[in-house]
Scaffold this active site. Structure first.
Site, short mmCIF file in Angstrom:
data_model
loop_
_atom_site.label_atom_id
_atom_site.label_comp_id
_atom_site.label_asym_id
_atom_site.label_seq_id
_atom_site.Cartn_x
_atom_site.Cartn_y
_atom_site.Cartn_z
NE ARG A 18 -33.05 -4.15 18.38
CZ ARG A 18 -32.68 -5.63 18.64
NH1 ARG A 18 -32.22 -6.06 17.83
NH2 ARG A 18 -33.04 -6.37 19.62
NE ARG A 29 -6.30 -6.58 6.11
CZ ARG A 29 -5.84 -5.03 6.01
NH1 ARG A 29 -6.58 -4.29 7.02
NH2 ARG A 29 -5.02 -4.86 5.11
CG ASP A 38 -8.59 1.76 4.22
OD1 ASP A 38 -9.05 0.74 4.24
OD2 ASP A 38 -8.24 2.20 5.14
CG MET A 93 -11.53 -2.20 7.35
SD MET A 93 -10.17 -3.58 6.79
CE MET A 93 -10.11 -4.29 8.27
N GLY A 139 0.85 -1.17 0.14
CA GLY A 139 -0.03 -0.13 -0.07
C GLY A 139 0.93 1.15 -0.10
CB THR A 143 -5.03 0.43 -0.08
OG1 THR A 143 -5.91 0.63 -1.45
CG2 THR A 143 -3.85 1.00 -0.64
#
Lengths: 342, 342, 342, 342
Positions: free
Chosen positions: A163, A275, A128, A170, A103, A126
């Site tokens: 609810r 992941r 993300d 992440m 990354g 990555t």
């Protein structure tokens, strides 16, 4: 040509497909010899490696994790010896270059080594999706897919019990997973690190959903912070009530929402399941192509670059362009979904 | 502003997410009134429609198929009345424009209507991903994902029994599904409509895989034809032996491979399961964004365009640019995987 | 015959299939009129219900949650009015009997109402599978399936990083989910509420796995407690270090394991995702059959019973036999897997 | 104690979990030495085997297929040498007994060997679930799960296009997969080998579904035959129109339905994907338990038996009881779903 390969940083789905792509292309098509260092830079430091050939990468494309292992060890330590240490190790193993899968941190190291004259090609990875210089990185699509599946499941419980369900996904510095999974799952509220919101605003959205006869699904990136709160506080393991944070931001938000709206709220922190495991077809294709492109770059002597997805094409970009800049959710993408909340 | 929407052509995963995106953006943000014609152009011809508002699209994003239904009816028929008929129907329903969700055929119709001065915005959708003017269309990723899952399953049976498994996937004119699913699943042989191969070549690959101690997984697009065979023959319901074809090309190939190599071979035709059911997160996001972009185009008066994914961005392109050209697998992408076979 | 139906307690996958089975059998085959009270006993108390016919249950079998909603409201309150209140409400709606879908609590209420002469048939439902009188309850298989999927994903991360991954699954009083998911996923350590273990023993297992060159996957039921610790302590929101527990037992165990073994350890709490979303085929079949059997019991006048899976057959058992006894993991099942740890 | 193990007949999900269960129990707990013959009886005949220990079965539980391979070779051939040949091979390898994993054919062979005084324990395995003496066999749940997933996908296409979708699933002599997947997926028509129906009856159901405003999903077991048609005809590769059958019964039914009802109909033959790939958690648990029970039987000297699921328990039953009887769908189970069609 003799090439070393390693994976550094957190693991993510697609790593094995990338390794396989590079090996099938490099060894079988171009006739490279290839070796894989175990556990990232630790393997370089300890000279722990395995030969990589067609047999070694057989059938690994659908597997999560990485056959090479990974670690967060850096070469720029006393132990690692910096560029000189790496160069010595390469000479010892008769290596002409390195393929470095990782990354932001890893690509930054790649650039530093490149600046020192070491032959490197970077393959970005990555969860993300916050790496600049490429449309997408493999791992991200799988993470979004898992987060979306969780939203689909939580939604039915939320609706049945009336609810508000809060799901933490992440995304430390960039909210791409929350944005995409939230859009895919039809979350009513999406909270990302790039755009702090106040608890009042969040509760207003949740109440507006209730007034339409529905129940909110809030998806929040781990790096989100409430407006007006010190980021150091919410990020440093202390929650919004000043209590030590064992869990994540979802576990802070859910009770705050319940307290202010009177709507029963529940937190789920998805965590590590995002992941691991079988990569999506998208990630396997992207990773395989990235691996192939890395060996292509090596064959072409195109050092100091990172493979990059641009539209339908895999190209290479100079490492200098790719690293350093964080790719965050732009305001218009966020505004687009934000307008849907009210 | 009052807008009509319809879906035309084959269904695919993501249609409902696109409808929802357009409605949430158009009705809630811009204040449009929107209606949806049922079963494509048939609904226009028969004036069969439903109002589209937030309630109508609630929770439909994860659902396959389309809440509006679809058909292959064309407006350019006696019944449809061509552009004039459409214009009359729009006047009757007080419509300012149309959002047309469909593939190559639908976007061609869209352009013809646009040329006649009718306000249209196209939203592209193809399973096969063969539409020009956009990186990807929604539906494709789900189809690839389902085909990859089938490969993962067939492989274990092939390995356990020592068989060559032949999987036929969609792709009449373009082999994108075969290419991507084949890469993701690690197929040893990938056959696409763009590049005919001879049966001798295919068997050579299958035998070379056997010589490496493995068992071949052959993925073949429905539109693939054997080199030297007349396309009319293999495409018109007659197989390579001159028998009427009830099944697909996989059912022709498997016995030919078995006969020539002596390796037990089995065919599977994936068929309609590729186009139904829950869309992948990727397709839901892409479809939602495409729907949003369609309403954006309407709001901006940007008529005569089609929404298009370009890298990370959704833009609009003139219909004239998008239609007419088939997006096929380029030779270098095919050569790349072909080199891995041998 | 006019029958009311409701769902009470926590939601779980399969509820809609059970409702559908009962309605298709009751209304279409036997000619019942059926109504569904909304949100469990709250719907009875507030006389909030919907008619249930073929149209109402169309296509709901694959959906998680319940179209009737649910709550934890009990009829044995001032508001509920107990058996008399229920009887009055049934008279008002001209109901001949009730089908009550729920877990231990609900079936206990069912028995109390039955003892008061009210016509009830129970349909059992628990995620935890801890209800006596039946081999399995629907919801359990889906929960095990989701937990197993999480183990498959976590394992790849654990192996890549050399970590011990601790996964917490549901199971307050019975460890069935942990036992089955742990067996399915090949967890090295499985911890259940029925059999406390010491932290020393757990760490010994984790170290023995490391000595074999692997990395532990520990699956722990939420109701597990460490040997020698007061159950009140670990269950009451205070962790093993005396800190307030925001998360679950996994978040207590992981740092303890890391501290004692020096092996990096990470906790994941699966939480609510285990109880929502698309049910497995197994749960849909079981739930559909349970619903059908409930209407069969009503038609036969077989009141005061609960439907029950016994081998391949759905039978009815007296409510008195079914309730009150918790079905826990027997010692031999636990010993069997425990022997595999060392 | 030294034990040989093999898999014979078609592969199915769960085989690896069963092998692993037997090995972990037998080798690690009881101290057996174990070996696995490759490719079923072919491995015995050719003395081709691998040692089985903890390392050999590491991480194989989630994998489809079998690490031992399989074949349809029988020991009762000239080559195999019958019981004497097997006995000689066992002596040569110093084997005290055999664990035989397979379906009806394999368990019949097991019994014949047992009658000749050879120590055998059978582990049952069938996709079709048609083996007597056990509630379920592993492989079945995965097949039902895959077939149900296909129904879920086909349904959305059927509804969007207004088509009748016909799905063919496995089940040569018993219709369990069709029955369970059909119930789980809410198929409107379920056709099984045990109960022939006329084409008129089938079309009546399809039309009645259309009259309710829906579109039929017909699930048909491969072994189903139309009432009044010779089974030899429809089973021997000639379709209902006298044309050679390349595909399956679904490809016969779909055009017949379309011709008689005027409703566009499409066939899908699921085929081999039903028997491969990652097993469901249910199948992994069942298979693991069956493997454990096989080693338990060996340790106890309980020869001539087959492991069997009865309710929640794994027991052993004499092979003589288990083989020879086909477990078919009983009339009441079929009538129950048939009544829902009309």
């Amino acid at each position: 040509m003799r090439i070393g390969m390693l994976v550094s940083g957190g693991d993510c789905p697609g790593l094995n497909a990338a390794i396989r792509g590079a090996v099938l292309r490099g060894v079988d098509v171009f006739g490279f010899e290839m070796i894989g260092f175990m556990s990232g830079w630790r393997g370089v430091i300890e000279n722990d490696w395995i030969p990589l050939d067609r047999r070694a990468v057989r059938g690994i494309s659908p597997m999560g994790g990485t056959i090479l292992g990974t670690s967060r060890v850096s070469p720029f330590t006393d132990e690692g010896g910096g560029a000189e240490g790496i160069r010595a190790r390469m000479r010892e193993n008769d290596l002409d270059g390195l393929i470095l899968i990782g990354g932001n941190g890893t690509q930054t190291v790649a650039q530093m080594l490149s600046d020192e004259g070491i032959n490197v090609v970077g393959v970005p990875k990555t969860i993300d999706n916050d790496l600049g210089g490429t449309d997408f990185t493999f791992g991200f699509d799988t993470a979004v897919s898992i987060a979306t599946d969780a939203i689909d499941r939580l939604r039915t419980t939320g609706e049945s019990h009336g609810r508000c369900m809060v799901l933490e996904v992440m995304g430390r510095d960039a909210g791409w997973i929350a944005l995409h999974a939230g859009m895919a799952g039809g979350a009513q509220v999406i909270l990302v690190p790039e755009f702090p919101e106040s608890i009042e605003q969040i509760c207003e959205w949740v109440e507006s959903v209730r007034d339409r006869g529905r129940h909110s699904l809030v998806v929040v990136a781990e790096g989100f912070r409430l407006e007006g709160m010190e980021s150091e506080v919410t990020r440093a393991g202390v929650d919004g009530f000043g209590r030590p944070r064992l869990g994540g931001v979802a576990e802070v938000l859910a009770p705050m929402i319940e307290e202010r709206t009177g709507i029963e709220s529940r937190a789920t922190v998805l965590g590590h399941v995002q992941r691991g495991g079988v990569p999506t077809a998208f990630d396997r294709v992207l990773a395989t192509r990235a691996g192939i492109a890395a060996s292509d770059a090596v064959e072409a002597g195109d050092w100091g670059v990172m493979t990059s997805l641009q539209g339908n094409d895999i190209v290479t970009v100079p490492l200098a362009e790719a690293v350093g800049s964080l790719k965050v959710v732009p305001r218009d993408r966020y505004e687009q979904v934000r307008l849907l909340f009210g």
